[in-house]
Write a protein that holds these residues in place. Sequence first.
Motif, PDB file in Angstrom:
ATOM      1  N   LYS A 139      -9.557   1.975  -9.672  1.00 22.67           N
ATOM      2  CA  LYS A 139      -8.761   2.753  -8.717  1.00 22.67           C
ATOM      3  C   LYS A 139      -9.542   3.038  -7.425  1.00 22.67           C
ATOM      4  O   LYS A 139      -8.961   3.217  -6.368  1.00 22.67           O
ATOM      5  CB  LYS A 139      -8.175   4.022  -9.344  1.00 22.67           C
ATOM      6  N   GLU A 140     -10.866   2.998  -7.526  1.00 24.54           N
ATOM      7  CA  GLU A 140     -11.706   3.214  -6.334  1.00 24.54           C
ATOM      8  C   GLU A 140     -11.541   2.066  -5.330  1.00 24.54           C
ATOM      9  O   GLU A 140     -11.817   2.206  -4.149  1.00 24.54           O
ATOM     10  CB  GLU A 140     -13.194   3.318  -6.710  1.00 24.54           C
ATOM     11  N   GLU A 141     -11.099   0.900  -5.821  1.00 25.11           N
ATOM     12  CA  GLU A 141     -11.001  -0.283  -4.942  1.00 25.11           C
ATOM     13  C   GLU A 141      -9.638  -0.427  -4.266  1.00 25.11           C
ATOM     14  O   GLU A 141      -9.440  -1.345  -3.464  1.00 25.11           O
ATOM     15  CB  GLU A 141     -11.273  -1.556  -5.761  1.00 25.11           C
ATOM     16  N   ILE A 142      -8.710   0.472  -4.606  1.00 23.28           N
ATOM     17  CA  ILE A 142      -7.338   0.317  -4.089  1.00 23.28           C
ATOM     18  C   ILE A 142      -7.312   0.305  -2.563  1.00 23.28           C
ATOM     19  O   ILE A 142      -7.951   1.129  -1.911  1.00 23.28           O
ATOM     20  CB  ILE A 142      -6.423   1.459  -4.622  1.00 23.28           C
ATOM     21  N   ILE A 143      -6.581  -0.647  -2.020  1.00 21.22           N
ATOM     22  CA  ILE A 143      -6.285  -0.678  -0.582  1.00 21.22           C
ATOM     23  C   ILE A 143      -4.784  -0.443  -0.482  1.00 21.22           C
ATOM     24  O   ILE A 143      -3.996  -1.156  -1.097  1.00 21.22           O
ATOM     25  CB  ILE A 143      -6.704  -2.034   0.040  1.00 21.22           C
ATOM     26  N   LYS A 144      -4.407   0.586   0.276  1.00 23.87           N
ATOM     27  CA  LYS A 144      -3.011   1.037   0.260  1.00 23.87           C
ATOM     28  C   LYS A 144      -2.074   0.120   1.051  1.00 23.87           C
ATOM     29  O   LYS A 144      -2.515  -0.666   1.881  1.00 23.87           O
ATOM     30  CB  LYS A 144      -2.947   2.454   0.836  1.00 23.87           C
ATOM     31  N   GLY A 145      -0.767   0.271   0.788  1.00 29.04           N
ATOM     32  CA  GLY A 145       0.228  -0.452   1.585  1.00 29.04           C
ATOM     33  C   GLY A 145       1.173  -1.313   0.766  1.00 29.04           C
ATOM     34  O   GLY A 145       2.102  -1.900   1.309  1.00 29.04           O
ATOM     35  N   SER A 146       0.936  -1.387  -0.567  1.00 29.21           N
ATOM     36  CA  SER A 146       1.793  -2.238  -1.410  1.00 29.21           C
ATOM     37  C   SER A 146       2.991  -1.455  -1.930  1.00 29.21           C
ATOM     38  O   SER A 146       2.987  -0.222  -1.949  1.00 29.21           O
ATOM     39  CB  SER A 146       1.012  -2.739  -2.620  1.00 29.21           C
ATOM     40  N   ASP A 147       4.004  -2.172  -2.423  1.00 27.85           N
ATOM     41  CA  ASP A 147       5.134  -1.527  -3.084  1.00 27.85           C
ATOM     42  C   ASP A 147       4.775  -1.188  -4.524  1.00 27.85           C
ATOM     43  O   ASP A 147       5.328  -0.270  -5.112  1.00 27.85           O
ATOM     44  CB  ASP A 147       6.351  -2.473  -3.056  1.00 27.85           C
ATOM     45  N   GLU A 148       3.856  -1.961  -5.091  1.00 27.94           N
ATOM     46  CA  GLU A 148       3.429  -1.721  -6.480  1.00 27.94           C
ATOM     47  C   GLU A 148       1.957  -2.091  -6.597  1.00 27.94           C
ATOM     48  O   GLU A 148       1.538  -3.137  -6.083  1.00 27.94           O
ATOM     49  CB  GLU A 148       4.285  -2.610  -7.404  1.00 27.94           C
ATOM     50  N   THR A 149       1.194  -1.211  -7.236  1.00 21.74           N
ATOM     51  CA  THR A 149      -0.244  -1.480  -7.365  1.00 21.74           C
ATOM     52  C   THR A 149      -0.640  -1.482  -8.841  1.00 21.74           C
ATOM     53  O   THR A 149      -0.334  -0.536  -9.563  1.00 21.74           O
ATOM     54  CB  THR A 149      -1.051  -0.386  -6.616  1.00 21.74           C
ATOM     55  N   ILE A 150      -1.291  -2.550  -9.261  1.00 26.33           N
ATOM     56  CA  ILE A 150      -1.765  -2.653 -10.643  1.00 26.33           C
ATOM     57  C   ILE A 150      -3.269  -2.379 -10.642  1.00 26.33           C
ATOM     58  O   ILE A 150      -4.001  -2.984  -9.858  1.00 26.33           O
ATOM     59  CB  ILE A 150      -1.572  -4.095 -11.189  1.00 26.33           C
TER      60      ILE A 150
END
Length: 242
Positions: A139-150
């Motif tokens: 979760k630390e690597e998430i880059i925002k902007g998607s409709d769905e994030t796995i």
Amino acid sequence: MKNKNYIGKIKSIEKINNDVFKINISSSLENCKSGQFISVLCPNKTLRRPFSIYDFDKENKILSILIKLKGEGTKYLSSLKENDEINFLAPLGNSFELFKDKNALLVGAGIGIAPMLFLKKEMNEKNINNYLISGFKTKEEIIKGSDETIVGGSVLDNIENIIKNKKIDVIYSCGPNIVLKKLSQTAKKLNIPCYVALERVMACSIGVCRGCIIKLIRNNEINNFSVCKEGPIFKGEEVLWD
Ligand SMILES: Cc1cc2nc3c(=O)[nH]c(=O)nc-3n(C[C@H](O)[C@H](O)[C@H](O)COP(=O)(O)OP(=O)(O)OC[C@H]3O[C@@H](n4cnc5c(N)ncnc54)[C@H](O)[C@@H]3O)c2cc1C
Ligand code: FES
């Protein structure tokens, strides 16, 4: 648009997470399209470093890239300060083909989300239906902007259901080769075109050295294509995966 050598200025640098930075560059570059990339000169390095275009503000002529720290080149880029000069070639490579009336699925794995977010912006501006799914290891690597994030699992785990439920007609993807290969195989099985943005180590980035060659099967013939000039976007079904 023909590629040129630009000397831009760093407008700002934002830390997105532990090892990803967004670099905003002001230059005279007037246009570029999603899927294209730039190749940046780093001091004391013979080879330029290629980065997908993550955003382009046409009005203010500000180009943005997302860089994930890897080695010395990316470390240098992350240390740049406002008003520092940056030497880059742009815009490089081909771009994503857009279809007005098709439902598009965009799949970004890890830092491969960078060109997908630019593609999504272009599609939104052109009123093209799109759904972006991205995947990150933690979760630390998430880059925002998607409709769905796995997070944790594979971005492909539920992909067939998403394709069917959202009546997807065309797929676009960027990420590790293994993801692109599997996604291309699923798309082929479901008879849906799938465009993949490939990464290869690049020496020249402009089609001269032939160091980034891949093999494609097209019209029943196998031929060589350069990822930097004839790509980086190819139809997944044509790529001869390793
Ligand atoms: C078309 C394209 C688009 C890319 N887009 C992005 C992006 O948007 N964001 C991002 O963070 N990274 C992206 N990359 C990967 C990025 O180019 C490398 O991470 C970067 O060059 C590493 O440089 P370094 O000096 O920090 O690492 P080092 O490992 O020290 O680099 C040594 C050499 O290997 C090359 N290299 C290392 N890793 C890669 C790689 N994965 N792909 C290609 N060449 C590599 C370097 O360019 C350099 O010539 C892209 C690569 C390509 C080909
Ligand atoms: S990197 Fe030289 S031909 Fe592609």
